[in-house]
Scaffold this active site. Structure first.
Site, PDB file in Angstrom:
ATOM      1  N   GLU A 147     106.822 103.004 -46.235  1.00 32.04           N
ATOM      2  CA  GLU A 147     107.713 102.036 -45.606  1.00 32.04           C
ATOM      3  C   GLU A 147     109.101 102.061 -46.246  1.00 32.04           C
ATOM      4  O   GLU A 147     110.113 101.918 -45.566  1.00 32.04           O
ATOM      5  CB  GLU A 147     107.119 100.629 -45.719  1.00 32.04           C
ATOM      6  CG  GLU A 147     105.911 100.385 -44.844  1.00 32.04           C
ATOM      7  CD  GLU A 147     106.266 100.448 -43.364  1.00 32.04           C
ATOM      8  OE1 GLU A 147     106.583  99.418 -42.761  1.00 32.04           O
ATOM      9  OE2 GLU A 147     106.219 101.570 -42.805  1.00 32.04           O
ATOM     10  N   THR A 200     115.142  97.897 -37.090  1.00 28.07           N
ATOM     11  CA  THR A 200     114.694  96.954 -38.117  1.00 28.07           C
ATOM     12  C   THR A 200     115.836  96.539 -39.032  1.00 28.07           C
ATOM     13  O   THR A 200     115.976  95.361 -39.383  1.00 28.07           O
ATOM     14  CB  THR A 200     113.565  97.587 -38.952  1.00 28.07           C
ATOM     15  OG1 THR A 200     112.475  97.882 -38.082  1.00 28.07           O
ATOM     16  CG2 THR A 200     113.088  96.629 -40.042  1.00 28.07           C
TER      17      THR A 200
END
Length: 332
Positions: A147, A200
């Site tokens: 991530e 994001t």
């Protein structure tokens, strides 16, 4: 020779050479639990096919379903980078190599944990090839690094439910303290992904660094009520609690028709409605699969009328997480 002993002898004479793994999409935040709650769904998800080869190294040989957006560079692709990191950590990166095919079966940048699903599938696959030397808890830090590579920050709220399955609470991201929460048996969701771009990083930049104490207290109460509702299978309490007063008001600005979709979902019987992760995917939480299907279809029709294409998924909570869907052995 007893059958059990024969079986053990046969298993010891085989080596796992190929494995195909599925890992599920996830709904991070679970509406009111920003960065600390998330759950896995049955679909969509990603698949990784991994093959053991004699030549050391980790190579991506094929990527499908990504529209050419993902890198084949071992150090830049989250799957290959995390697999290599694990092999190096175990000190076996020079003993053999792996070739990886990544099948993206979910939209990138959807708010459904696309990078997390790929990373978890890859790490679960290599761990399976190695004979499962690491527990899921031990795999978690490697997943988080994926991530970090994908979006600049090591979020846990997507990779934890993708890896462990079910509903997860991140008590501490720093220490990887993750708790699985109960899943009421009738809990179903309608997830709708409008095909609009909400990166994001952009969604995070809109979030306020400071919040009013009264809003924080409201959010804490909602999170506590949500967790209590899960333990008690109290759908009325879940409905009252799954309300986001901190993040949704800002992020909703980036999602066309958000409040119209929310009003529609609630009018059709949703317990709650909110943003999945950073969006643009949205989620309606229900206690009835049939209601979830009606809501998904209604929202899709509403978006189509607004000339917005969408994908819809109706699912119970996925309690399993990643799973092996094919394995091949070689006799040694």
């Amino acid at each position: 020779m007893e059958a059990s002993n024969l079986k053990e002898r046969l298993e010891e004479s085989r080596i796992l050479t190929e494995v195909r793994v599925f890992a599920p999409a996830t709904v991070a935040n679970m509406i009111c639990g920003y960065d600390i709650l998330g759950f896995a769904v049955n679909e969509p998800g990603d698949e990784v096919f991994m093959k053991r080869v004699a030549t050391p190294g980790v190579r991506i040989t094929e990527i499908t379903g990504d529209e050419g957006r993902l890198s084949y560079d071992t150090d830049k692709n989250t799957v290959s980078a995390c697999v290599l990191s694990l092999l190096e950590k175990l000190g076996i990166d020079k003993e053999f190599g792996v070739e990886i095919t990544l099948h993206k079966q979910m939209p990138i940048g959807s708010g459904l944990g696309s990078s997390a699903a790929s990373t978890v599938a890859g790490l679960f696959a290599i761990n399976t090839l190695l004979g499962n030397p690491l527990t899921k808890q031990e795999l978690l830090p490697f997943c988080v690094e994926g991530e970090r590579l994908a979006c600049g920050t090591g979020h846990v709220d997507n990779v934890a439910p993708a890896l462990f399955g079910g509903i997860t609470l991140i008590r501490s991201a720093d220490t990887f303290d993750v708790i699985k929460l109960p899943v009421p048996k009738d809990l179903h969701v309608a997830v709708v992904f409008p095909k609009v771009d909400v990166p994001t990083r952009d969604a995070r930049q809109l979030i306020k660094e400071k919040v009013y104490l009264k809003d924080a207290v409201t959010q804490w109460g909602n999170i506590a009520g949500l967790i209590a509702g899960l333990y008690e299978s109290d759908y009325s309490l879940l409905a009252r609690s799954m309300n986001d007063v901190l993040i949704e008001p800002t992020r909703a600005i980036l999602i066309p028709e958000f409040y119209e979709m929310k009003e529609l979902a609630l009018s059709l019987g949703a317990l709650s409605f909110g943003i999945s992760g950073s969006g643009p995917a949205v989620v309606a939480v229900t206690n009835d699969a049939a209601i979830a299907k009606v809501i998904a279809a209604a929202i899709a029709a509403h978006l189509a009328a607004a000339e917005i294409e969408s994908f819809q998924y109706v699912s119970a909570v996925n309690n399993e997480g990643p799973k092996v869907i094919h394995a091949s052995y070689e006799t040694i």
